[in-house]
Write an enzyme that holds these catalytic residues in place. Structure first.
Site, PDB file in Angstrom:
ATOM      1  N   ARG A 266       4.301   1.316   2.979  1.00  0.00           N
ATOM      2  CA  ARG A 266       4.590   1.981   1.713  1.00  0.00           C
ATOM      3  C   ARG A 266       5.286   3.331   1.867  1.00  0.00           C
ATOM      4  O   ARG A 266       5.771   3.879   0.882  1.00  0.00           O
ATOM      5  CB  ARG A 266       3.296   2.143   0.916  1.00  0.00           C
TER       6      ARG A 266
ATOM      7  N   ARG B  75      -3.890  -5.069 -25.696  1.00  0.00           N
ATOM      8  CA  ARG B  75      -3.226  -4.509 -24.499  1.00  0.00           C
ATOM      9  C   ARG B  75      -2.094  -5.399 -23.977  1.00  0.00           C
ATOM     10  O   ARG B  75      -1.335  -4.966 -23.109  1.00  0.00           O
ATOM     11  CB  ARG B  75      -4.230  -4.302 -23.377  1.00  0.00           C
TER      12      ARG B  75
ATOM     13  N   ARG C 245      -7.647   2.689   9.786  1.00  0.00           N
ATOM     14  CA  ARG C 245      -6.746   1.659  10.302  1.00  0.00           C
ATOM     15  C   ARG C 245      -5.981   1.017   9.162  1.00  0.00           C
ATOM     16  O   ARG C 245      -4.773   0.760   9.264  1.00  0.00           O
ATOM     17  CB  ARG C 245      -7.567   0.607  11.052  1.00  0.00           C
TER      18      ARG C 245
ATOM     19  N   VAL D 297      -3.268  -2.746  -5.179  1.00  0.00           N
ATOM     20  CA  VAL D 297      -4.451  -3.590  -4.989  1.00  0.00           C
ATOM     21  C   VAL D 297      -4.164  -4.860  -4.201  1.00  0.00           C
ATOM     22  O   VAL D 297      -5.083  -5.617  -3.888  1.00  0.00           O
ATOM     23  CB  VAL D 297      -5.168  -3.943  -6.322  1.00  0.00           C
TER      24      VAL D 297
ATOM     25  N   GLN E 134     -10.819   0.623 -10.841  1.00  0.00           N
ATOM     26  CA  GLN E 134      -9.671   0.958 -11.682  1.00  0.00           C
ATOM     27  C   GLN E 134     -10.067   1.013 -13.147  1.00  0.00           C
ATOM     28  O   GLN E 134     -10.886   0.209 -13.615  1.00  0.00           O
ATOM     29  CB  GLN E 134      -8.572  -0.105 -11.479  1.00  0.00           C
TER      30      GLN E 134
END
Lengths: 244, 244, 244, 244
Positions: free
Chosen positions: D185, D158, D176, D88, D97
């Site tokens: 990545r 959490r 793009r 992100v 998400q």
């Protein structure tokens, strides 16, 4: 050298748009994986009306980022350079615009503002000037070519082309950015030309994706009142101070 | 109705720019909190040359996002509407541009392309046309006002204004976006006018923040070769195929 | 392995911020070049209160893009990875965050949620678990190093680190993006931790640039009513249906 | 509480993608309106291979903005929160998400790093710790519920969930932005997990739109050399210094 009229053509939209938005919304709150639900969404096993209702309700509560997953592409012709300059100020979008550097304007088309069209004297002045523009452009191109500047002749001669010169543009925006575009550009305070473009785009959006664009348009259409200061309000909706 | 020359003024830069970038880089790899190191950076206790060297080395390895924390603001006048239309296509930036809807062009200034200026015949044609523009604009404004369209007279009369019409703009970009702007717009393939703007901005950037902009400019300045296809290469650097 | 408290430090703001915003607004409507007015703005010859009033009034009419020319940079520590994950979802911003790949967590600090801190039983369970985390992290790092994975040991061992693990981040946003951040994150519906960060940032913004942030905060602060659906409204302001 | 494996599902792509990109490229240089050419593009009257060749050649010359008109949407599951935090950070994209505030982790799934999986001692330590996590999460949720914090129990419990906790995300990027994502990545220096996601996405892109993604991947795949500094180079391609 004729006048050119606005044309807004729909070119593409992300397929299965409503289901994609529904799936994206669901993924935020759902324990499972939406890819597993995807076939049921596509087959209609999950009723499209249920999907539409869920999406509308969630958008009303202010959660609108999932509508970004769907984009729309439009091809627009018959707009002035003045108008395209306003459009490309919207930064969350993609543009491919006809280049005055590469395309020669041997028969320049132009946009005639309606207020000028309505006044015969103004119209005549405008149209005779457009003829002068064409002549100046052609003369300058010829001179530049004659002086060995052929490859850059368009680029420099275009400095005489008017804001009225017609241009064409392919534009893509996601649905969230489209809503923002409509908020600003469908408002009666927006300039007449970009408003005409926005109105055509909005009509297409309402037709293609009603669940997302049913109440699209200027801010007042969602708010139920005009957010402008009273002196600028057009009167379609009351200003906030007069709400109660 | 005179010709107008380019002027690019520096208006603002994020203060303590090098230290801020250094601090941001360090925060990525450092166990401590850079706010604790900040006083030492501002006082010079951590040598600015050490900061500059660290930043340069890290940028070379391809990690350049921390330079986004610093922005530069420029005021630009003496550019054409053709040029401003190119500039605002850069979307990671902020712009405030003089409006032709609000500001009347009673004494329109314009940009004269150098290639036209150099050819007396072309220059004369260009300048006489600019006089025609002014006259058409004034006539149309007067007609519109006489027909009760005072509040929209600028907006519609401007359709006759040329691409050459001078405009002014305030623009802000962060350093990463500036580098990208220079990559494209300092290239010899870029249009002469936007290249002139980019060159002035780059000179200011090199002066204000040499550690970040020392090798700024067209892509070739960093790569050591021209990334264009051979038929477009300007010859300043060899194309990649001829590198070895 | 101690608890870590939130700290939000101001690092930088575009200098002469109010004047820069004023100049940018003026450039849109003004025939002259704002760079010529700039010295008078800096010297105070144009009264800062006049500048502030002009800016406030123009912002109220919905024209807020010129505030983008000013950015603020903050250094934040004492937030959880859960919180930083929310923050970086804001895309019109720049971030430099401490890397768990590069920085070993040999003495991991963590964020203790207030609701857990208030219940002794919950607090004890939480704190004993944090000790287990540290032990698992250290064991895994040691095993990985012993098996020749030294260079990647942090990267893989961090998979056991909790959402509560403390992180540090340098963030820059322009004023328009900051307003949007506050709209969402100062709302009582936002999560307590990101709301605490937003509240601190807002306090700094109000202090540094009151003309721009005087009525900053959740949407309700500007609207005078809550835009959420009634079932989510916190009660601070009436919902729209109950306005009249 | 089982381990969860990566899954990357294709959900949607702008239809008639190659033709749309071709049309957008053509609009830049073409005197006519691409909407008039559109039926011929869709019917195949203009050979798709001709379209593909035109697009490839233009992209090679560095003009790649028209590929933005096409977006791809993926649904990803089986990634850690560490990985989604990296994803992100790519800002020219849209994300939806799964929320740990809304979805209870009663049977938390997790990502097991391959390096840990390969070392039995490490794997055992990791897996036993994951059991401790589940137990701490459940205990804390129960305590919070017992103390009247039901509606916020997930949100606070959490904080004990690990970076390894599995998450699901729907993501949309234009072509793009996808290329940029792959540049960073798919590089062997990227973290193994986000590289695995990127490799799967790239395989889908190559399959769906080979004309655009044929040479997609890490920067070296386009450059023919490694742009990293020699000490970080993986060896797949020579570094630039060793090119000649």
């Amino acid at each position: 050298m004729p006048e050119k009229k606005l044309r807004v053509d729909f070119m593409a939209m992300t397929p299965d748009a409503l289901s994609l938005i529904y799936a994206a919304f669901r993924q935020c709150y759902h324990a499972g994986f939406v890819a597993d639900m995807w076939p049921k969404l596509l087959s209609g096993e999950i009723d499209p009306q249920v999907q539409a209702d869920f999406v509308s309700k969630t958008m009303e509560s202010g959660h609108d980022s999932p509508i970004e997953h769907v984009s729309m592409t439009f091809a627009v012709e018959g707009i002035s350079r003045a108008c395209s300059h306003q459009i490309v100020r919207h930064r969350i979008a993609s543009y491919s615009q006809q280049s005055q550097r590469y395309v020669a304007e041997n028969d320049m088309e132009y946009i005639l503002p309606p207020a000028i069209a309505k006044i015969p004297e103004a119209r005549e002045r405008f149209e005779s000037f457009m003829a002068e523009v064409q002549s100046a452009y052609t003369d300058l191109r010829d001179i530049l070519v004659a002086h060995g500047r052929k490859s850059k002749a368009n680029e420099d001669a275009r400095f005489v082309l008017p804001q009225a010169a017609e241009t064409k543009i392919v534009m893509t925006m996601n649905c969230r950015s489209l809503h923002h575009f409509f908020h600003l550009r469908c408002c009666n305070r927006a300039q007449w030309e970009v408003r005409a473009v926005a109105d055509r785009m909005l009509a297409i959006c309402k037709d293609k994706l009603p669940a997302i664009f049913a109440n699209g348009g200027a801010r007042c259409e969602q708010l139920g009142y005009c957010p402008e200061s009273p002196k600028f309000a057009c009167g379609k909706y009351p200003v906030r101070e007069n709400l109660a």
